[in-house]
Motif scaffolding. Sequence first.
Motif, short mmCIF file in Angstrom:
data_model
loop_
_atom_site.label_atom_id
_atom_site.label_comp_id
_atom_site.label_asym_id
_atom_site.label_seq_id
_atom_site.Cartn_x
_atom_site.Cartn_y
_atom_site.Cartn_z
N ARG A 82 -7.95 63.78 -81.92
CA ARG A 82 -9.27 64.41 -81.88
C ARG A 82 -10.44 63.11 -81.87
O ARG A 82 -11.46 63.63 -81.55
N ALA A 83 -10.25 62.06 -82.22
CA ALA A 83 -11.64 61.04 -82.12
C ALA A 83 -11.30 59.97 -81.22
O ALA A 83 -12.04 59.11 -80.75
N ARG A 84 -10.28 60.17 -80.28
CA ARG A 84 -10.21 59.24 -79.05
C ARG A 84 -11.07 59.68 -77.93
O ARG A 84 -11.63 60.70 -77.75
N GLU A 85 -11.31 58.83 -76.73
CA GLU A 85 -11.96 59.14 -75.56
C GLU A 85 -11.80 60.37 -75.01
O GLU A 85 -12.46 61.20 -74.38
N ALA A 86 -10.37 60.89 -74.97
CA ALA A 86 -10.29 62.00 -74.05
C ALA A 86 -10.48 63.35 -74.89
O ALA A 86 -10.50 64.38 -74.19
N ALA A 87 -10.90 63.42 -76.28
CA ALA A 87 -11.30 64.34 -76.73
C ALA A 87 -12.60 64.92 -76.40
O ALA A 87 -13.31 64.37 -75.83
N GLU A 88 -12.91 66.55 -76.64
CA GLU A 88 -14.24 66.66 -76.16
C GLU A 88 -15.25 66.21 -77.34
O GLU A 88 -14.94 65.96 -78.42
N PRO A 89 -16.39 65.84 -76.78
CA PRO A 89 -17.54 64.96 -77.53
C PRO A 89 -17.76 65.73 -78.83
O PRO A 89 -17.70 64.74 -79.84
N GLN A 90 -18.04 66.96 -78.89
CA GLN A 90 -18.12 67.69 -80.16
C GLN A 90 -17.28 67.37 -81.27
O GLN A 90 -17.51 67.26 -82.51
N ILE A 91 -15.89 67.66 -80.69
CA ILE A 91 -14.79 67.48 -81.75
C ILE A 91 -14.82 65.95 -82.21
O ILE A 91 -14.37 65.80 -83.07
N ARG A 92 -14.87 65.25 -80.94
CA ARG A 92 -14.70 63.63 -81.37
C ARG A 92 -15.77 63.40 -82.55
O ARG A 92 -15.42 62.41 -83.30
N GLU A 93 -17.03 63.77 -82.42
CA GLU A 93 -17.98 63.17 -83.25
C GLU A 93 -17.50 63.91 -84.71
O GLU A 93 -17.73 62.97 -85.75
N ILE A 94 -17.06 64.80 -84.85
CA ILE A 94 -16.51 65.43 -86.33
C ILE A 94 -15.31 64.22 -86.60
O ILE A 94 -15.55 63.91 -87.95
N TYR A 95 -14.48 64.10 -85.90
CA TYR A 95 -13.52 63.29 -86.27
C TYR A 95 -13.78 61.51 -86.42
O TYR A 95 -13.04 61.14 -87.07
N VAL A 96 -14.75 61.19 -85.78
CA VAL A 96 -15.01 59.93 -86.05
C VAL A 96 -15.83 59.90 -87.39
O VAL A 96 -15.75 58.79 -88.31
N GLN A 97 -16.58 60.94 -87.59
CA GLN A 97 -16.92 60.96 -89.36
C GLN A 97 -15.84 60.95 -90.16
O GLN A 97 -16.11 60.25 -91.26
N VAL A 98 -14.77 61.94 -89.89
CA VAL A 98 -13.57 61.73 -90.59
C VAL A 98 -13.06 60.33 -90.98
O VAL A 98 -12.41 60.14 -92.06
N ALA A 99 -12.97 59.71 -89.74
CA ALA A 99 -12.30 58.41 -89.94
C ALA A 99 -13.14 57.47 -90.65
O ALA A 99 -12.33 56.58 -91.54
N ARG A 100 -14.35 57.60 -90.50
CA ARG A 100 -15.26 56.68 -91.56
C ARG A 100 -15.00 57.03 -93.02
O ARG A 100 -15.02 56.21 -93.67
#
Length: 132
Positions: A82-100
């Motif tokens: 969910r944090a990779r480039e192919a994911a939808e931007p809104q979902i990606r934004e959440i999982y980038v935060q989860v990764a951090r």
Amino acid sequence: REHYEACFRLAVVNYTKAYALISRDIREKFKEYLGTMTPRQQQTFIRKAARGAARDLLPIGTEAILGMTGNVRAIWNTIVLRAREAAEPQIREIYVQVARIMEKEMPGIFKGIQYTECWDGTTCVVMPRDKV
């Protein structure tokens, strides 16, 4: 009741028009980027980008507070997907935060995470491997 049904039908018509305009704009703006994809990948990309943009613009777009639990393997796998480039931007934004957060809370396990810029200017995550 008829009034509400008429309002709903009008909203559907307007949503459909907005979706078509956004899809057209996406095709024009990302023409070069789309040229690197297969036709199926292009359709997926346009669909995801148009839906995401429509969600941002339409009045239904409301904030949602999310609480979650999971084990390390499940969280890692979800970040990979969910944090990779192919994911939808809104979902990606959440999982980038989860990764951090996971990188901060469990640095021994979540080390080696890389953050890169996606095609749309947002951040995406590149995990050091697909599985823990």
